[in-house]
Design an enzyme around this catalytic site. Structure first.
Site, mmCIF file in Angstrom:
data_model
loop_
_atom_site.group_PDB
_atom_site.id
_atom_site.type_symbol
_atom_site.label_atom_id
_atom_site.label_comp_id
_atom_site.label_asym_id
_atom_site.label_seq_id
_atom_site.Cartn_x
_atom_site.Cartn_y
_atom_site.Cartn_z
ATOM 1 N N ASN A 10 0.856 -1.187 0.000
ATOM 2 C CA ASN A 10 0.000 0.000 0.000
ATOM 3 C C ASN A 10 0.891 1.235 0.000
ATOM 4 O O ASN A 10 1.495 1.578 1.018
ATOM 5 C CB ASN A 10 -0.903 -0.019 1.242
ATOM 6 N N LYS A 12 0.002 4.240 -0.189
ATOM 7 C CA LYS A 12 -0.674 5.392 0.445
ATOM 8 C C LYS A 12 -0.505 6.621 -0.463
ATOM 9 O O LYS A 12 -0.594 6.503 -1.683
ATOM 10 C CB LYS A 12 -0.165 5.592 1.863
ATOM 11 N N HIS A 95 -9.391 0.556 5.343
ATOM 12 C CA HIS A 95 -8.087 0.793 5.965
ATOM 13 C C HIS A 95 -8.258 1.706 7.173
ATOM 14 O O HIS A 95 -9.122 2.582 7.194
ATOM 15 C CB HIS A 95 -7.129 1.418 4.949
ATOM 16 N N GLU A 97 -6.767 4.208 8.196
ATOM 17 C CA GLU A 97 -6.712 5.639 7.910
ATOM 18 C C GLU A 97 -8.030 6.138 7.332
ATOM 19 O O GLU A 97 -8.426 7.288 7.584
ATOM 20 C CB GLU A 97 -5.535 5.921 6.972
ATOM 21 N N GLU A 167 -4.949 -5.334 10.755
ATOM 22 C CA GLU A 167 -3.947 -4.297 10.963
ATOM 23 C C GLU A 167 -4.189 -3.613 12.306
ATOM 24 O O GLU A 167 -5.061 -2.757 12.420
ATOM 25 C CB GLU A 167 -3.980 -3.277 9.822
ATOM 26 N N GLY A 173 2.847 2.270 10.929
ATOM 27 C CA GLY A 173 3.695 3.440 10.783
ATOM 28 C C GLY A 173 4.383 3.871 12.057
ATOM 29 O O GLY A 173 5.012 4.926 12.103
ATOM 30 N N SER A 213 3.517 -2.472 10.354
ATOM 31 C CA SER A 213 4.972 -2.284 10.372
ATOM 32 C C SER A 213 5.724 -3.563 10.020
ATOM 33 O O SER A 213 6.707 -3.931 10.658
ATOM 34 C CB SER A 213 5.429 -1.734 11.732
#
Length: 250
Positions: A10, A12, A95, A97, A167, A173, A213
């Protein structure tokens, strides 16, 4: 059932320039990749069609999101029908985010998932808990609630088009990563929940991948776990180590 190992990258909202994108494509086109692993990369929307045309054919392309309608007055959105027409086979939905920054509910994610599958796409469906939810021992509850919304709208046959990405939000991150035992525990819980709520066949056949990560240093140990069927990789998918992650099972 033997589930094919799956590694998604991904990107992003990266890379920032077209030249950087070309460099990533060249790296992947020239890399020696495990042929038994399904590899899917998800660039920003702007690069989707050029990437479909320039990436080697054993690497598939995914969108990072889509809307739940195929046409209409929805400024700024991209429809699943458009993605299918552009020969983009996968889309990432739910996701963390999208859920946290853009306030997408599990019900909206479920409707998008249904629309994407109906349009002929396969879905990388993301679920996971925040640090506060983990520390409150609510991980399984939160993940099951996120799955419930999707279970409510899909037919059993639709699940052949779904890859679930677990996730943990606290590990995305941040450089933190769940231990292989922690990740395996939640993957096994997800599979058990699919057995109960959908069917044993779906539970056995659905790939459940880990996203939090993942890097070249931890991928091989994670890949040994029986219910971890691959990875959804963020930052490391922009680096040469992505090749090592793809080859984690080799």
């Amino acid at each position: 059932m033997t589930r094919q190992f799956f590694v998604g990258g991904n990107f992003k909202m990266n890379p920032a320039t077209l030249e950087q994108k070309k460099g990533l494509v060249s790296l992947l086109n020239e890399a020696k990749l495990d042929p038994s692993t399904e590899v899917v990369i998800a660039p920003p929307f702007l690069y989707l069609i050029p990437l479909v045309e320039s990436i080697r054919k054993d690497i598939k392309v995914a969108a990072q999101n889509c809307y739940l309608k195929n046409v209409g007055a929805f400024t700024g959105e991209v429809s699943p029908a458009m993605l299918h027409d552009a020969q983009v086979p996968y889309v990432i939905l739910g996701h963390s985010e999208r859920r946290t920054l853009f306030h997408e509910t599990s019900e909206l994610v479920a409707l998008k998932t249904q629309a994407a599958i109906d349009a002929g796409l396969s879905v990388i469906l993301c679920v996971g808990e925040t640090l506060q939810e983990r520390e409150s021992n609510r991980t399984v509850e939160v993940v099951n609630e996120q799955l419930d919304a999707v279970i409510a709208v899909l037919k059993e046959s639709d699940w052949s088009k779904v890859v679930i990405a677990y996730e943990p939000v606290w590990a995305i991150g941040t450089g933190k990563v769940a231990t292989s035992a922690q990740a395996q525990e939640i993957h096994a819980e997800i599979r058990k929940y699919l057995t109960q709520k959908v069917s044993p066949t779906v539970a056995d056949g659905t790939r459940i991948i880990y996203g939090g990560s993942v890097n070249a240093g931890n991928c091989k140990e994670l890949a040994t776990q029986p219910d971890i069927d691959g990875f959804l990789v963020g930052g490391a998918s922009l680096k040469p180590e992505f090749v090592d992650i793809v080859n984690a099972k080799a």
